[in-house]
Motif scaffolding. Structure first.
Motif, PDB file in Angstrom:
ATOM      1  N   SER A   1       0.862  -1.195   0.000  1.00 43.10           N
ATOM      2  CA  SER A   1       0.000   0.000   0.000  1.00 43.10           C
ATOM      3  C   SER A   1       0.892   1.237   0.000  1.00 43.10           C
ATOM      4  O   SER A   1       1.991   1.235   0.558  1.00 43.10           O
ATOM      5  N   ILE A   2       0.395   2.300  -0.603  1.00 47.16           N
ATOM      6  CA  ILE A   2       1.244   3.417  -1.010  1.00 47.16           C
ATOM      7  C   ILE A   2       1.964   4.131   0.133  1.00 47.16           C
ATOM      8  O   ILE A   2       3.007   4.746  -0.067  1.00 47.16           O
ATOM      9  N   ASN A   3       1.437   4.059   1.358  1.00 51.74           N
ATOM     10  CA  ASN A   3       2.086   4.739   2.482  1.00 51.74           C
ATOM     11  C   ASN A   3       3.002   3.828   3.289  1.00 51.74           C
ATOM     12  O   ASN A   3       3.526   4.238   4.321  1.00 51.74           O
TER      13      ASN A   3
ATOM     14  N   GLY B   1      -1.557  -6.832  -2.630  1.00 50.30           N
ATOM     15  CA  GLY B   1      -2.439  -6.182  -1.678  1.00 50.30           C
ATOM     16  C   GLY B   1      -3.779  -6.898  -1.656  1.00 50.30           C
ATOM     17  O   GLY B   1      -4.099  -7.645  -2.573  1.00 50.30           O
TER      18      GLY B   1
ATOM     19  N   SER C   1      -6.724  -5.345  -1.626  1.00 46.23           N
ATOM     20  CA  SER C   1      -7.726  -4.587  -2.349  1.00 46.23           C
ATOM     21  C   SER C   1      -7.217  -4.214  -3.737  1.00 46.23           C
ATOM     22  O   SER C   1      -6.151  -3.631  -3.879  1.00 46.23           O
TER      23      SER C   1
ATOM     24  N   SER D   1      -8.311  -1.917  -5.655  1.00 49.92           N
ATOM     25  CA  SER D   1      -8.256  -0.459  -5.832  1.00 49.92           C
ATOM     26  C   SER D   1      -6.969   0.113  -5.240  1.00 49.92           C
ATOM     27  O   SER D   1      -6.310   0.956  -5.857  1.00 49.92           O
ATOM     28  N   LYS D   2      -6.588  -0.363  -4.035  1.00 48.18           N
ATOM     29  CA  LYS D   2      -5.341   0.133  -3.426  1.00 48.18           C
ATOM     30  C   LYS D   2      -4.130  -0.353  -4.212  1.00 48.18           C
ATOM     31  O   LYS D   2      -3.124   0.343  -4.334  1.00 48.18           O
ATOM     32  N   LEU D   3      -4.234  -1.544  -4.729  1.00 49.01           N
ATOM     33  CA  LEU D   3      -3.161  -2.120  -5.537  1.00 49.01           C
ATOM     34  C   LEU D   3      -2.966  -1.290  -6.810  1.00 49.01           C
ATOM     35  O   LEU D   3      -1.831  -1.000  -7.215  1.00 49.01           O
ATOM     36  N   LYS D   4      -4.087  -0.870  -7.380  1.00 47.75           N
ATOM     37  CA  LYS D   4      -4.033  -0.053  -8.597  1.00 47.75           C
ATOM     38  C   LYS D   4      -3.377   1.293  -8.299  1.00 47.75           C
ATOM     39  O   LYS D   4      -2.591   1.815  -9.102  1.00 47.75           O
ATOM     40  N   GLU D   5      -3.684   1.838  -7.131  1.00 47.18           N
ATOM     41  CA  GLU D   5      -3.095   3.118  -6.713  1.00 47.18           C
ATOM     42  C   GLU D   5      -1.567   3.003  -6.647  1.00 47.18           C
ATOM     43  O   GLU D   5      -0.834   3.864  -7.158  1.00 47.18           O
ATOM     44  N   SER D   6      -1.082   1.914  -6.066  1.00 44.01           N
ATOM     45  CA  SER D   6       0.360   1.693  -5.961  1.00 44.01           C
ATOM     46  C   SER D   6       0.983   1.468  -7.334  1.00 44.01           C
ATOM     47  O   SER D   6       2.054   2.001  -7.647  1.00 44.01           O
TER      48      SER D   6
END
Length: 322
Positions: A34-36, A57, A59, A61-66
């Protein structure tokens, strides 16, 4: 070839740059990106040079963010998302099957993801969630990927498996074997459960190296103390042990050696790729160098490593063979 001596202030970016040639062409899988978090900082360091970086990850959506953040910074990077929920053995098996089907080899596995420190939760496998997510699931994931890791061996490279532990392993006398096998909410202490899971990480790295006869070099490490935006329950636990202040902020006066995320991920990257560590599997690293003198007596005892391995095999109902 001579390489620099790393310190507490060395960053993951600097470690990766030092070993750019060693990273080139490697497939690296990092759990919990996760990005943080530290996992993202680790993946980011590898992304510039690696052949393939697999990020995981729970999720999508969180994986896509990263994934998007990595691709934005390194447009040429080969980044592949993998849904992996370490709270579910079915998800672990599905993710491992997906990796085993990759055309690319797997050179480095970094077990970085951890459960939030929190109240007692009995998971679907009837195990306490902290121990299960931090140790049992990574053990199973590593077991399922071991053949693919071993297949990446060359005369110049031995695959590595990294377990991100913590100096928190020093805060407990050892493992409560009975509670691990038979979880009891009445005996649960969130901080103790976390620290015991970190003891397990140190022991797992030692025993994996030993059982594989060094064909897999495994390392554990303390990344340093990093503020990664933990959930409220985790922050509560950190306040209780003085690492965070009463208002939920990092206690900069605590003698814990605060690091940035890039500094915190440095030791993971070094453990995964530093050629000076070759043949030293089972070691524990702090500030990107071997620090076996900072391992607790319990976690240094090979008999405890063997006992934990045997217990974990019983808990998953499978033998880990090579």
């Amino acid at each position: 070839m001579s390489f620099p001596t790393f310190t507490a202030k060395t960053t993951a970016t600097e470690v990766a740059e030092t070993f750019a040639e060693q990273i080139k062409g490697k497939t690296v899988l990092v759990t919990g990106t996760s990005i943080n978090g530290l996992g993202f900082a680790t993946a980011r360091a590898f992304a510039k040079y690696a052949g393939l970086v697999v990020i995981t990850g729970r999720s999508s959506s969180k994986l896509k963010e990263s994934e998007e953040a990595l691709q934005a910074e390194f447009p040429q990077a080969n980044v592949r998302p993998l849904v992996l929920d370490l709270a579910s053995r079915a998800s672990v098996r599905k993710a491992a099957a997906e990796v085993n089907a990759y055309a690319e080899p797997l050179h480095i596995l970094i077990n970085n993801a951890i459960a939030p420190i929190g109240p007692f939760v009995l998971n679907e496998d009837n195990l306490e969630s902290q121990f299960s997510l931090d140790h049992v699931s990574p053990f199973l994931f590593t077991k399922l990927l071991a053949p693919k890791l071993l297949a990446s061996t060359t005369p110049n490279f031995v695959p590595r498996v990294i377990f991100v532990s913590s100096a928190g392993h020093l805060r407990v006398p050892g493992l409560d074997w009975d509670v691990l096998a038979h979880p009891d909410p009445a005996k649960h202490d969130a901080a103790v459960a976390y620290c015991q899971a970190k003891v397990a990480n140190v022991l797992a790295a030692k025993e994996l190296t030993k059982r594989s006869n060094g064909k897999i070099q495994s390392f554990s490490l303390h990344p340093g103390t990093i503020a990664t935006g933990e959930n409220p329950v985790t922050v509560e636990s950190l306040i209780a042990i003085g690492i965070y202040t009463a208002d939920g902020k990092p206690n900069l006066e605590a003698p814990v050696g605060w690091k940035s995320r890039d500094e915190g991920a440095a030791t993971t990257v070094a453990a995964a790729i530093d050629p000076r560590l070759e043949g030293k599997g089972g070691a524990y690293l702090v500030d990107s160098v071997i620090a076996d003198d900072q391992v607790s007596a319990f976690a240094s005892d090979s008999a405890n490593a063997t006992r934990l391995w045997d217990l974990t095999e019983e808990l998953i109902g499978e033998k880990f063979t090579f």
